[in-house]
Structure formats: C-alpha cells, structure tokens
Design an enzyme around this catalytic site. Sequence first.
Site, PDB file in Angstrom:
ATOM      1  N   TYR A 257     -39.829  15.959  11.951  1.00 28.95           N
ATOM      2  CA  TYR A 257     -38.756  15.077  11.499  1.00 28.95           C
ATOM      3  C   TYR A 257     -39.281  13.765  10.921  1.00 28.95           C
ATOM      4  O   TYR A 257     -38.614  13.132  10.112  1.00 28.95           O
ATOM      5  CB  TYR A 257     -37.816  14.743  12.670  1.00 28.95           C
ATOM      6  CG  TYR A 257     -36.745  15.762  12.930  1.00 28.95           C
ATOM      7  CD1 TYR A 257     -37.070  17.080  13.199  1.00 28.95           C
ATOM      8  CD2 TYR A 257     -35.409  15.396  12.919  1.00 28.95           C
ATOM      9  CE1 TYR A 257     -36.078  18.009  13.463  1.00 28.95           C
ATOM     10  CE2 TYR A 257     -34.408  16.321  13.178  1.00 28.95           C
ATOM     11  CZ  TYR A 257     -34.756  17.625  13.451  1.00 28.95           C
ATOM     12  OH  TYR A 257     -33.767  18.532  13.709  1.00 28.95           O
TER      13      TYR A 257
ATOM     14  N   LYS B 124     -45.794  26.560  20.244  1.00 28.16           N
ATOM     15  CA  LYS B 124     -46.217  27.717  19.434  1.00 28.16           C
ATOM     16  C   LYS B 124     -47.741  27.676  19.367  1.00 28.16           C
ATOM     17  O   LYS B 124     -48.353  27.588  18.299  1.00 28.16           O
ATOM     18  CB  LYS B 124     -45.550  27.636  18.041  1.00 28.16           C
ATOM     19  CG  LYS B 124     -45.743  28.858  17.165  1.00 28.16           C
ATOM     20  CD  LYS B 124     -45.036  30.099  17.669  1.00 28.16           C
ATOM     21  CE  LYS B 124     -45.372  31.295  16.786  1.00 28.16           C
ATOM     22  NZ  LYS B 124     -44.880  32.575  17.347  1.00 28.16           N
TER      23      LYS B 124
ATOM     24  N   ASP C 224     -40.721  31.362  20.301  1.00 29.79           N
ATOM     25  CA  ASP C 224     -39.965  32.569  19.917  1.00 29.79           C
ATOM     26  C   ASP C 224     -39.531  33.339  21.164  1.00 29.79           C
ATOM     27  O   ASP C 224     -38.395  33.803  21.273  1.00 29.79           O
ATOM     28  CB  ASP C 224     -40.760  33.447  18.929  1.00 29.79           C
ATOM     29  CG  ASP C 224     -42.208  33.671  19.337  1.00 29.79           C
ATOM     30  OD1 ASP C 224     -42.681  33.048  20.301  1.00 29.79           O
ATOM     31  OD2 ASP C 224     -42.880  34.493  18.666  1.00 29.79           O
TER      32      ASP C 224
ATOM     33  N   ASP D 224     -34.374  20.874  18.742  1.00 29.38           N
ATOM     34  CA  ASP D 224     -33.134  20.888  17.963  1.00 29.38           C
ATOM     35  C   ASP D 224     -32.546  22.301  17.957  1.00 29.38           C
ATOM     36  O   ASP D 224     -31.369  22.505  18.246  1.00 29.38           O
ATOM     37  CB  ASP D 224     -33.423  20.424  16.520  1.00 29.38           C
ATOM     38  CG  ASP D 224     -32.192  20.454  15.654  1.00 29.38           C
ATOM     39  OD1 ASP D 224     -31.128  20.006  16.122  1.00 29.38           O
ATOM     40  OD2 ASP D 224     -32.271  20.943  14.503  1.00 29.38           O
TER      41      ASP D 224
ATOM     42  N   ASP E  89     -29.219  23.988  20.387  1.00 28.65           N
ATOM     43  CA  ASP E  89     -28.009  24.608  19.828  1.00 28.65           C
ATOM     44  C   ASP E  89     -27.797  25.997  20.435  1.00 28.65           C
ATOM     45  O   ASP E  89     -26.676  26.379  20.774  1.00 28.65           O
ATOM     46  CB  ASP E  89     -28.101  24.746  18.295  1.00 28.65           C
ATOM     47  CG  ASP E  89     -27.434  23.581  17.564  1.00 28.65           C
ATOM     48  OD1 ASP E  89     -27.449  22.464  18.112  1.00 28.65           O
ATOM     49  OD2 ASP E  89     -26.907  23.789  16.451  1.00 28.65           O
TER      50      ASP E  89
HETATM   51  C1  IPM Z   1     -28.959  16.925  16.482  1.00 24.18           C
HETATM   52  C2  IPM Z   1     -28.592  17.071  15.035  1.00 24.18           C
HETATM   53  C3  IPM Z   1     -29.466  16.155  14.194  1.00 24.18           C
HETATM   54  C4  IPM Z   1     -30.904  16.578  14.456  1.00 24.18           C
HETATM   55  C5  IPM Z   1     -29.152  16.163  12.694  1.00 24.18           C
HETATM   56  C6  IPM Z   1     -27.720  15.770  12.424  1.00 24.18           C
HETATM   57  C7  IPM Z   1     -30.096  15.299  11.903  1.00 24.18           C
HETATM   58  O1  IPM Z   1     -28.694  18.388  14.646  1.00 24.18           O
HETATM   59  O2  IPM Z   1     -28.835  15.803  17.021  1.00 24.18           O
HETATM   60  O3  IPM Z   1     -29.369  17.909  17.079  1.00 24.18           O
HETATM   61  O4  IPM Z   1     -31.386  17.538  13.842  1.00 24.18           O
HETATM   62  O5  IPM Z   1     -31.554  15.946  15.288  1.00 24.18           O
HETATM   63 MG    MG Z   2     -29.126  19.747  16.213  1.00 24.75          MG
END
Ligand code: IPM
Ligand code: MG
Length: 360
Positions: free
Chosen positions: A146, A195, A227, A251, A255
Amino acid sequence: MEKNIAVIKGDGIGPEIVTEAMKILDRVAEKYGHVFNYEQLLMGGCSIDVNGVPLTDETIERCKAADAVLMGSIGGDTTTSPWYKLPADRRPEAGLLGIRKALGLFANLRPCLLYPQLSGACPLKEEISSKGFDMLIMRELTGGLYFGNRKTEEIDGVMTAVDTLKYDENEIRRIAVKAFDVAMQRKKKVTSVDKANVLDSSRHWRKVVEEVAKDYPEVALEHMLVDNCAMQLVKDPAQFDVMVTENMFGDILSDEASMITGSIGMLPSASMNETRFGLYEPSGGSAPDIAGQNKANPIATILSAAMMLRYSFGMAEEADAVEGAVAKVLEEGYRTGDIMSDGMKPVSCSDMGDKITEFI
Ligand code: IPM
Ligand code: MG
C-alpha cells in the site's frame, strides 16, 4: 470523563451509520456520567467536493488534537462517480491511506466473531458454523504494497506498472508485539500469515515474528501461508485466535472473515498507533448503492465505537454494555436487510440504532 472525538462521517452510508454510533455514545455518556464532545471533519469524496482534495492538513491536525477518531466510510461508485476521474493520489481512498499514515496508525484490529444469534446468516455448513469462532485479525496498516513505491511507465514501448512490497524489521516487530500482547489477553495463540514460500518480505516477516515470540513463551505461534489461510478460514475458522499479517493480505483475509460472520456490516475495526490513540471505523465500505436509504447496518460502526471506549478511553464497562446491547437486539430478532433471515423482524438503520440504545 470528558473526551473529544473527531468525527469523520465520510461518503455513501457513512453519515447514516455514524449518526447511529453517536446516538449510542450519547446514551453511554448519559448513563455513565461522561461528556463526549464531537468535532465533525471532512475526508474522502465529501472533502474533494469542498476542498478539492480528499484530506486536508486541517483534518489531520484536528484529528491529532482529539482523543480518538470515529469514522464512517469513504468513496463512491468507482465506475460512475466523478471522484474516480481524478488522478489516483486525489481520489477518496488516498485520503484514508493518508490519514492512516499521518496518524501513524500501524495496527489495525479487526475482531471477527460469529454471534450465535446470526449463525443462520453464516454461509458455512452447519457442521462448521455450529462450532462458532472468535478471532482477531491484526493487520499491518502503514507499510507493504500500500505504501511502497509505485509507478506506471513505458519501458521499451511496453506499458509497465510496478508496486513495491517492502517491510523493515521495526515495522514487523511493532505489529508482532501488538499481536502477542493481545493474544495474552485472549486464547494465547498467534497465527502469522505470510507467503514465505515465494516472497523475501515474508521470509523476513517470519524471522522477526519468531524473534518477538521468544518474549512470549506462553503464546503458541504458528505460521500459515496466505493461500492456505484463505482456505482454512472457510474450512475451520474455530482454529484461529489472533492472526497477524501484512497490509494487503490482511485487507483480503478480513473481508473473507467478515463474510462468515454473516455480513461485513457486523465487523468493526480499530486502527491504533503506539499510544492509546486510535481511529475507529467499520471494516466495510461506503455501499453507494444503498446510501441515503436508511437501510445500512450500523452495527459494525456501533461496535467500533465500543472498541474506542475500550481501547482509547479505558472504559471497559461501557464497552461491555454496548456489546451486550448489540447481542440483546440480535437475540430479540431485530435485523437489517444484510442479516435478515426467516422469522426475524426487519428494521431500518436508525431503528437498529434506537433499539440498541434502549438496551444500554
Ligand atoms: C479497508 C478498505 C481500504 C483498504 C480501502 C478503501 C483503501 O478496503 O479498510 O479494508 O484497502 O485498506
Ligand atoms: Mg478492505
């Protein structure tokens, strides 16, 4: 206690979900005799509209002056919003990355637990979901891909893009220390995800994590390839306690982990620096498709406010009360659309906030 809270409502569903979290904080203040002062600040798309940039020095300075930051979400529809016609460093997300960096928020805590009341909303087979799970993802937030150098250029007539994944030992050590510290308060297990079969940065990560582990003989450390971890999260999520990983892996895995809790609308987060200062935001995005319709699930933001009470303000009892009220509302069958199932009572975003307030 009196606390100053910088509030960034942001874009999309941000203003709706933060309004509910503030309702809950006001109730906590009333019940426990605290004073919470709010200062509303712009960041993301709404800041682009007013200031031409997603993050101003003024917002950074005001956040630094506060005791903590409560945030909603930023960004819009990436195919239709004019914000995404701007160069990448002037888009809403650049504001979020900028504030994380400016405030030194290197540790992102994303607790992921399956409320028994929501096991029906969990997409996993019952034989897996019935075991339950309660993990905390500790995502490194100010390094890695990032923040590494990136560029897109033509090399020998071929358009080429490069992003850089770099970690120094200090960046790895400080996030590992946070992970082991929180594991000591939990089930004393750390899974470090990398990884290392391919990446130098991961081999380095593994080595530094192992060094840190020596200071925590009571904590069991295991390494897992990313993975495999993606697979294990849906196969046997109960095996995890604290998971520590670099920015991009965190990240993606957070999710995935949120989905098995029933909805990303349930997942809070805290982004901390070395002190007790933190920025608290739901893990989900701005959901522009349902913005302004009073449909969003405010629970992740409300639970983020509870994390603020616990970690930045040291108000454990108050945080327990908020978390307890969320559990109670779920117990009573109230559901926003994202977690709705047969026989439950559908409620709007603001109704959900009201119901949770009633149980504090
Ligand atoms: C999160 C989001 C952010 C990230 C985006 C919006 C830049 O997905 O906080 O997980 O990738 O960190
Ligand atoms: Mg995210």
